[in-house]
Design an enzyme around this catalytic site. Structure first.
Site, PDB file in Angstrom:
ATOM      1  N   TYR A  29      41.727  24.456  -4.545  1.00  0.00           N
ATOM      2  CA  TYR A  29      40.965  23.340  -5.104  1.00  0.00           C
ATOM      3  C   TYR A  29      41.951  22.249  -5.470  1.00  0.00           C
ATOM      4  O   TYR A  29      42.873  22.477  -6.267  1.00  0.00           O
ATOM      5  CB  TYR A  29      40.170  23.762  -6.353  1.00  0.00           C
ATOM      6  CG  TYR A  29      39.565  22.558  -7.049  1.00  0.00           C
ATOM      7  CD1 TYR A  29      38.645  21.751  -6.382  1.00  0.00           C
ATOM      8  CD2 TYR A  29      39.955  22.187  -8.335  1.00  0.00           C
ATOM      9  CE1 TYR A  29      38.126  20.612  -6.982  1.00  0.00           C
ATOM     10  CE2 TYR A  29      39.434  21.042  -8.942  1.00  0.00           C
ATOM     11  CZ  TYR A  29      38.524  20.258  -8.255  1.00  0.00           C
ATOM     12  OH  TYR A  29      38.014  19.135  -8.845  1.00  0.00           O
ATOM     13  N   GLY A  49       0.851  -1.195   0.000  1.00  0.00           N
ATOM     14  CA  GLY A  49       0.000   0.000   0.000  1.00  0.00           C
ATOM     15  C   GLY A  49       0.875   1.229   0.000  1.00  0.00           C
ATOM     16  O   GLY A  49       1.809   1.341   0.797  1.00  0.00           O
ATOM     17  N   GLY A  62      -7.569   2.368  15.476  1.00  0.00           N
ATOM     18  CA  GLY A  62      -8.740   1.533  15.750  1.00  0.00           C
ATOM     19  C   GLY A  62      -8.950   1.459  17.261  1.00  0.00           C
ATOM     20  O   GLY A  62      -8.004   1.266  18.016  1.00  0.00           O
ATOM     21  N   GLU A 114     -12.806   0.756  13.486  1.00  0.00           N
ATOM     22  CA  GLU A 114     -11.898   1.635  12.735  1.00  0.00           C
ATOM     23  C   GLU A 114     -12.451   3.062  12.735  1.00  0.00           C
ATOM     24  O   GLU A 114     -13.671   3.265  12.821  1.00  0.00           O
ATOM     25  CB  GLU A 114     -11.729   1.115  11.312  1.00  0.00           C
ATOM     26  CG  GLU A 114     -10.979  -0.207  11.247  1.00  0.00           C
ATOM     27  CD  GLU A 114      -9.642  -0.180  11.961  1.00  0.00           C
ATOM     28  OE1 GLU A 114      -8.899   0.816  11.835  1.00  0.00           O
ATOM     29  OE2 GLU A 114      -9.313  -1.170  12.656  1.00  0.00           O
ATOM     30  N   ARG A 133      -1.784   9.037   2.356  1.00  0.00           N
ATOM     31  CA  ARG A 133      -1.775  10.192   3.262  1.00  0.00           C
ATOM     32  C   ARG A 133      -0.371  10.730   3.546  1.00  0.00           C
ATOM     33  O   ARG A 133      -0.214  11.786   4.145  1.00  0.00           O
ATOM     34  CB  ARG A 133      -2.523   9.845   4.556  1.00  0.00           C
ATOM     35  CG  ARG A 133      -4.029   9.678   4.279  1.00  0.00           C
ATOM     36  CD  ARG A 133      -4.851   9.989   5.491  1.00  0.00           C
ATOM     37  NE  ARG A 133      -4.743   8.923   6.466  1.00  0.00           N
ATOM     38  CZ  ARG A 133      -4.748   9.122   7.792  1.00  0.00           C
ATOM     39  NH1 ARG A 133      -4.812  10.340   8.286  1.00  0.00           N
ATOM     40  NH2 ARG A 133      -4.669   8.084   8.607  1.00  0.00           N
ATOM     41  N   ARG A 141      34.897  16.004  -1.181  1.00  0.00           N
ATOM     42  CA  ARG A 141      33.985  15.289  -2.079  1.00  0.00           C
ATOM     43  C   ARG A 141      34.437  13.841  -2.266  1.00  0.00           C
ATOM     44  O   ARG A 141      35.502  13.451  -1.783  1.00  0.00           O
ATOM     45  CB  ARG A 141      33.915  16.041  -3.406  1.00  0.00           C
ATOM     46  CG  ARG A 141      33.233  17.408  -3.246  1.00  0.00           C
ATOM     47  CD  ARG A 141      33.415  18.266  -4.466  1.00  0.00           C
ATOM     48  NE  ARG A 141      33.111  17.543  -5.681  1.00  0.00           N
ATOM     49  CZ  ARG A 141      33.533  17.907  -6.899  1.00  0.00           C
ATOM     50  NH1 ARG A 141      34.304  18.982  -7.051  1.00  0.00           N
ATOM     51  NH2 ARG A 141      33.206  17.200  -7.948  1.00  0.00           N
TER      52      ARG A 141
HETATM   53  C1  UD1 Z   1      -4.412  -0.206  11.307  1.00  0.00           C
HETATM   54  C2  UD1 Z   1      -5.499  -0.959  12.093  1.00  0.00           C
HETATM   55  C3  UD1 Z   1      -5.936  -0.113  13.293  1.00  0.00           C
HETATM   56  C4  UD1 Z   1      -4.730   0.184  14.181  1.00  0.00           C
HETATM   57  C5  UD1 Z   1      -3.605   0.832  13.353  1.00  0.00           C
HETATM   58  C6  UD1 Z   1      -2.346   0.905  14.173  1.00  0.00           C
HETATM   59  C7  UD1 Z   1      -6.744  -2.256  10.434  1.00  0.00           C
HETATM   60  C8  UD1 Z   1      -7.975  -2.359   9.641  1.00  0.00           C
HETATM   61  N1  UD1 Z   1      -6.622  -1.206  11.231  1.00  0.00           N
HETATM   62  O1  UD1 Z   1      -4.996   0.985  10.820  1.00  0.00           O
HETATM   63  O2  UD1 Z   1      -6.921  -0.812  14.068  1.00  0.00           O
HETATM   64  O3  UD1 Z   1      -5.117   1.038  15.244  1.00  0.00           O
HETATM   65  O4  UD1 Z   1      -3.304   0.056  12.178  1.00  0.00           O
HETATM   66  O5  UD1 Z   1      -1.398   1.677  13.498  1.00  0.00           O
HETATM   67  O6  UD1 Z   1      -5.894  -3.115  10.352  1.00  0.00           O
HETATM   68  N2  UD1 Z   1      -1.055  -2.696   4.514  1.00  0.00           N
HETATM   69  C9  UD1 Z   1      -0.826  -3.712   3.598  1.00  0.00           C
HETATM   70  N3  UD1 Z   1      -1.772  -3.945   2.634  1.00  0.00           N
HETATM   71  C10 UD1 Z   1      -2.925  -3.219   2.554  1.00  0.00           C
HETATM   72  C11 UD1 Z   1      -3.143  -2.202   3.512  1.00  0.00           C
HETATM   73  C12 UD1 Z   1      -2.199  -1.978   4.467  1.00  0.00           C
HETATM   74  O7  UD1 Z   1       0.192  -4.382   3.638  1.00  0.00           O
HETATM   75  O8  UD1 Z   1      -3.733  -3.499   1.657  1.00  0.00           O
HETATM   76  C13 UD1 Z   1      -0.011  -2.419   5.520  1.00  0.00           C
HETATM   77  C14 UD1 Z   1       0.478  -0.975   5.445  1.00  0.00           C
HETATM   78  O9  UD1 Z   1       1.639  -0.871   4.661  1.00  0.00           O
HETATM   79  C15 UD1 Z   1       0.757  -0.631   6.891  1.00  0.00           C
HETATM   80  C16 UD1 Z   1      -0.110  -1.596   7.692  1.00  0.00           C
HETATM   81  O10 UD1 Z   1      -0.571  -2.576   6.784  1.00  0.00           O
HETATM   82  O11 UD1 Z   1       2.102  -0.844   7.217  1.00  0.00           O
HETATM   83  C17 UD1 Z   1      -1.320  -0.904   8.337  1.00  0.00           C
HETATM   84  O12 UD1 Z   1      -2.099  -0.280   7.312  1.00  0.00           O
HETATM   85  P1  UD1 Z   1      -2.709   1.154   7.478  1.00  0.00           P
HETATM   86  O13 UD1 Z   1      -3.439   1.489   6.241  1.00  0.00           O
HETATM   87  O14 UD1 Z   1      -1.683   2.105   7.936  1.00  0.00           O
HETATM   88  O15 UD1 Z   1      -3.770   0.913   8.642  1.00  0.00           O
HETATM   89  P2  UD1 Z   1      -4.296   1.953   9.729  1.00  0.00           P
HETATM   90  O16 UD1 Z   1      -5.374   2.765   9.146  1.00  0.00           O
HETATM   91  O17 UD1 Z   1      -3.157   2.667  10.331  1.00  0.00           O
END
Ligand code: UD1
Ligand code: MG
Length: 463
Positions: free
Chosen positions: A369, A13, A142, A157, A17, A336
């Site tokens: 230099y 992802g 969350g 969430e 943001r 450098r």
């Molecule tokens: C998530 C949790 C939330 C928690 C928070 C803590 C869920 C639904 N929510 O929210 O309860 O309080 O983390 O920081 O899990 N990622 C993937 N694939 C995806 C989406 C995300 O690998 O399709 C990875 C992202 O790179 C990231 C992590 O999962 O490192 C969390 O994803 P993010 O979108 O940041 O979730 P939050 O909204 O922060």
């Protein structure tokens, strides 16, 4: 512990943001990408296997391969959300016992917290164990909703407005996004989790497991660093400051002196020897290594460079340079790539050095230099000696022998050699090789035109 520990790190992802062209988990904290911090913590917690979930095309797997990280990659090719992320690793975890799931955007998650989570999970014989905290501003995280019995019921969430009721928003206990699961229970529950606004949420496995009568465990932690997640660059500022402070304290514990620590930035990859002093305004990055008893700063920016013991670097910028033991650099020097100062050499004020060796004890004190040159031991370049290394098409080398003295304003037109012990006269343009022990100067006759201007008479001078 039953069998080898498998740790899944969710790192797919882009993280819109962050408002960046770089994927979120590659944003650096103290110079090291977030996901690498998490991998390191997993390893220190004793993970036998680390599986990173990445999205093809985002560049995270390429980065991990290029840096030689010993991780398995599970590509998330379909579905959005943390639930889809874990499903992407199905084949990697289906035979595992306990699997720890970590978020790639929690760079300061501690190894101790991960080990504690695993022990607690296994002792409780739980299907799922999650970590929570009440120590952070809950905005954006969350919220953990507990039932009348005090057990975890579900996680709400709060990313989108209207997702949570005001009562739920008032809950201070948040899910920090680090979990331990029994792998088979996790996969089974995830298959029953539907999509929410186009995303499959990992957090939705908790009510499914609860309804199936499985044991859920939750542990409240006060480890704020581990709990802090990054969704925006503003979140990153706080985490970077904490990590930086932690690193500086670690160096201080190892015997490094800091006279103004709040003004210093050090990458996680940097090494510093005992009794070295780091003064105000110093930035040390990349593979920089500093020996013992050196003095760095005030004001120095040093990237990917080696500084020997007892060396001094003051008001200077160094990139891929090597400064030998006891050598001094600055104030106002620029080293450098390929600049190499041997033992006790000196590069002084307003001097730039590139791809050159300054021999032991040799001095380039003022306004010079030095490019593509080899300067012998004990030589001294007069103020404003310049190597003319570029003829407009190609770069050429200058060789200056041991103990050479160049006069001020010497231009050394490369390729050219000045033999051991030779001298050049002030203002010389040296185009031909100078044999050892010779004095060479280019003679531009001084001409004086008398009476060229009339000094104003005493009485005509304005008051
Ligand atoms: C998530 C949790 C939330 C928690 C928070 C803590 C869920 C639904 N929510 O929210 O309860 O309080 O983390 O920081 O899990 N990622 C993937 N694939 C995806 C989406 C995300 O690998 O399709 C990875 C992202 O790179 C990231 C992590 O999962 O490192 C969390 O994803 P993010 O979108 O940041 O979730 P939050 O909204 O922060
Ligand atoms: Mg997050």
């Amino acid at each position: 512990m039953a069998g080898e520990l498998t740790v899944l790190i969710m790192a797919a992802g882009h993280g819109t943001r962050m408002r960046s062209s770089l994927p979120k988990v590659l944003h650096p904290v103290c110079g090291r990408p977030m996901v690498e911090w998490v991998i390191e913590a997993a390893r220190q917690a004793g993970a036998g296997r680390v599986v990173c979930i990445t999205r093809p095309g985002e560049g995270v797997d390429e980065h991990l391969q290029a840096t030689g990280a010993e991780v398995e990659i599970a590509p998330q090719t379909e579905g959005e959300g943390t639930g889809s992320a874990v499903l992407a690793a199905r084949t990697a975890i289906e035979r595992a016992g306990t699997v720890v799931v970590l978020s790639g955007d929690h760079p300061l998650v501690s190894p101790e917290l991960i080990s504690g989570l695993v022990s607690e999970h296994e002792e409780a014989e739980a299907a799922a164990t999650l970590l929570t905290t009440e120590e952070l501003d809950p905005a954006g995280y969350g919220r953990v909703v507990r039932g009348a019995d005090g057990d975890v019921e579900r996680i709400v969430e709060t990313k989108h407005e209207g997702d949570a009721t005001p009562e739920e928003l008032a809950i201070r206990e948040i899910n920090i996004g680090s979990y331990a699961f029994a792998a088979s229970d996790l996969l089974e529950a995830l298959d029953q989790v539907g999509e929410d606004r186009g995303e499959r949420y990992l957090t939705n496995v908790f009510p499914v497991l609860r309804e199936a009568g499985r044991t859920l465990a939750a542990h409240r932690t006060e480890d704020v660093r581990s709990a802090m997640g990054v969704n925006t660059r503003a979140d990153l500022i706080g985490i970077d400051a904490l990590a930086r402070r932690q690193l500086i304290e670690r160096h201080a514990t190892n015997g490094v002196a800091f006279t103004a620590p709040a003004t210093v930035a050090i990458d996680a990859t940097v090494e510093i020897g005992q009794d070295t002093t780091i003064a105000a305004g110093v930035t040390l990055t990349g593979t920089t290594k500093i020996g013992e008893n050196a003095t760095i700063g005030p004001q120095a920016t040093i990237a990917d460079s080696q500084i020997g013991h007892d060396a001094t670097v003051l008001h200077a910028v160094l990139t891929e340079a090597e400064v030998g033991p006891g050598a001094t650099v600055g104030p106002f020097a620029y080293l450098r790539p390929g600049a190499r100062l041997e033992e006790n050499a000196k590069v002084g004020t307003f001097v730039e050095v590139k791809n050159s060796t300054i021999g032991a004890g040799a001095k380039v004190p003022h306004l010079s230099y030095v490019g593509d040159a080899d300067i012998g031991e004990g030589a001294n370049l007069g103020a404003s000696s310049i190597t003319a290394n570029y003829d407009g098409r190609e770069k050429h080398r200058t060789t200056i022998g041991r103990g050479v003295r160049t006069g001020v304003h010497t231009s050394l037109v490369a390729p050219v050699d000045v033999g051991d012990g030779a001298y050049t006269g002030a203002g010389s343009v040296i185009r031909k090789n100078v044999p050892g022990g010779a004095l060479s100067y280019s003679d531009a006759k001084q001409r004086t035109i008398e009476g060229y201007s009339k000094p104003p008479a005493q009485e005509e001078r304005p008051e």
